[in-house]
Write a protein that holds these residues in place. Sequence first.
Motif, short mmCIF file in Angstrom:
data_model
loop_
_atom_site.label_atom_id
_atom_site.label_comp_id
_atom_site.label_asym_id
_atom_site.label_seq_id
_atom_site.Cartn_x
_atom_site.Cartn_y
_atom_site.Cartn_z
N UNK A 139 1.00 -1.24 0.14
CA UNK A 139 -0.17 -0.03 -0.04
C UNK A 139 0.78 1.36 -0.02
N UNK A 140 2.13 1.15 0.76
CA UNK A 140 3.16 2.42 0.73
C UNK A 140 3.69 2.52 -0.60
N UNK A 141 3.91 1.37 -1.29
CA UNK A 141 4.62 1.62 -2.70
C UNK A 141 3.57 2.12 -3.68
N UNK A 142 2.34 1.47 -3.79
CA UNK A 142 1.17 2.04 -4.48
C UNK A 142 0.85 3.34 -4.43
N UNK A 143 0.77 3.68 -3.07
CA UNK A 143 0.42 5.15 -2.60
C UNK A 143 1.33 6.01 -3.33
N UNK A 144 2.49 5.67 -3.24
CA UNK A 144 3.63 6.68 -3.69
C UNK A 144 3.39 6.93 -5.21
N UNK A 145 3.28 5.84 -5.79
CA UNK A 145 3.03 5.99 -7.13
C UNK A 145 1.57 6.53 -7.45
N UNK A 146 0.60 6.55 -7.02
CA UNK A 146 -0.51 6.91 -7.24
C UNK A 146 -0.73 8.47 -6.94
#
Length: 544
Positions: A124-131
């Motif tokens: 979720x941290x990785x995807x949130x950063x990308x999003x």
Amino acid sequence: MITINNLAVEFGGTTLFSEITFAINDNDKIALMGKNGAGKSTLLKIIAGANKPTRGNISAPKDAVIAYLPQHLLVYDHVTVMEETSKAFEEVFKIKHRLDVINEELIVRTDYESDEYMKLIEEVSELSEKFYAMEEVNYEAEVEKVLKGLGFERSDFTRLTSEFSGGWRMRIELAKILLKKPDLILLDEPTNHLDMESIQWLEEFLMQSAKAVMVISHDRAFVDNITNRTIEVTMGRIYDYKAKYSHYLVLRQERRQHQLKAYEEQQKMIAENQEFIERFKGTYSKTNQVQSRVKMLEKLVLVEVDEVDNSALRLKFPPSPRSGQYPVVVEGLSKSYDEHVVFKDANMVIERGQKVAFVGKNGEGKSTMVKAIMKEIDFQGKLELGHNIQIGYFAQNQAGMLDGEISVFETIDTVAVGDIRTKIKDILGAFMFGGDEVQKKVKVLSGGEKTRLAMVKLLLEPVNLLILDEPTNHLDMKTKDIIKEALIDFDGTLIVVSHDRDFLDGLVTKVFEFGHKRVKEHFEDIKGFLEYKKMENLREIEKK
């Protein structure tokens, strides 16, 4: 930065190109040039990842996005134009959906210390950063803006893609590519299915909003407007010019002159050494010198001169039989298909010897007017053809009307008369039918080859009203130049339906604009018309 490293392509014992190396940087707008068959489309497909080279590789940053628009493609038939185009944001929607799923799961789970829970936190941290790094976008508005720029009406958005022709499907695919905002856009003949307004919109987009672009195109004005670099593929290698197309032509001519000079000097040196070898090969005192020169010639890298530019070949029409003063007179002409009005109350007078263009968005009635002139459709109103009119007609499907059972040479031999008969092979060569290809049966030719052959055939028939409907779609720049020169010299009357500004520039002196169910007459050449249209568009923006 994307790098192309030592690429080679070989098949059937033939080398298409070898040891090709160059880099594509941010904001490079590259024209990929070269004659048909040089390997331009193959190179584009390899960079796109659609084809594999025999040797060499492409290296790009891990997250680099490369988008490719081929000449021919298919899109799904069971979705609307809006749904298909919105697939450009599929990746964004997937990330958002996955974030929603994980966040729901984190709310209900209580195994805070488990490995699975920690993995979800990391994801979720990785995807949130990308999003959240993505700029906030109104996706529907973006899709609408691009589709309208490429010529779609709002009413088209909810229609199924299956209702559209191949050219319009190509626009949908182009819209998806532009919306992805890729790091590199690869375009193979993107203007073939676009009208003039859509081409101008695409130019603006590529110049203002795109990152790196590499394009193959025979539309000289389009290439000149959008590019700042030209890479030429020729004789198995490349030449890289930090120049747009028109400047590249000058530099290429200079390069060829240098090559010719170096070639001539080398041939002179080879001849002198061979003469020395022949003269002294039996002389004992000269043995070392003879052997030295033999070895030197064996190791010599021969200077190659690029393919001869045969665009100097002049194609001349047979003299036109004299027609009446007004070959085409249209008064109050209207055409409808059921409820759909194509145009109404159109008026048009074309005088003997005039060269005019029909321009406007696709679907606004240009080809319909041509069919009316050809008496292929019925209509309301008055349309008269002048005395002694002999029409030569090049339709978009002209290729399908050739006799498939005879050869390329025979196709032209049946219509050529007078001195031109002695130059049939030269003319066919200029239209890229060289060597044994002139003996090929017409039925085995590709669509593009048939189009070129149909054009040659038409150019040799004695007519006084020539009607060309999108004649340049499958022609390279050299061939277009030959035809344009012939049309400028043509002493009959000419109607051209085309979106190719460079082809029309200097050829036509009057423009009929088709749009909004009307036909509007402009008493100026294509440059004057475009300048007028830009001013008109600015006024419309101000009114809004």
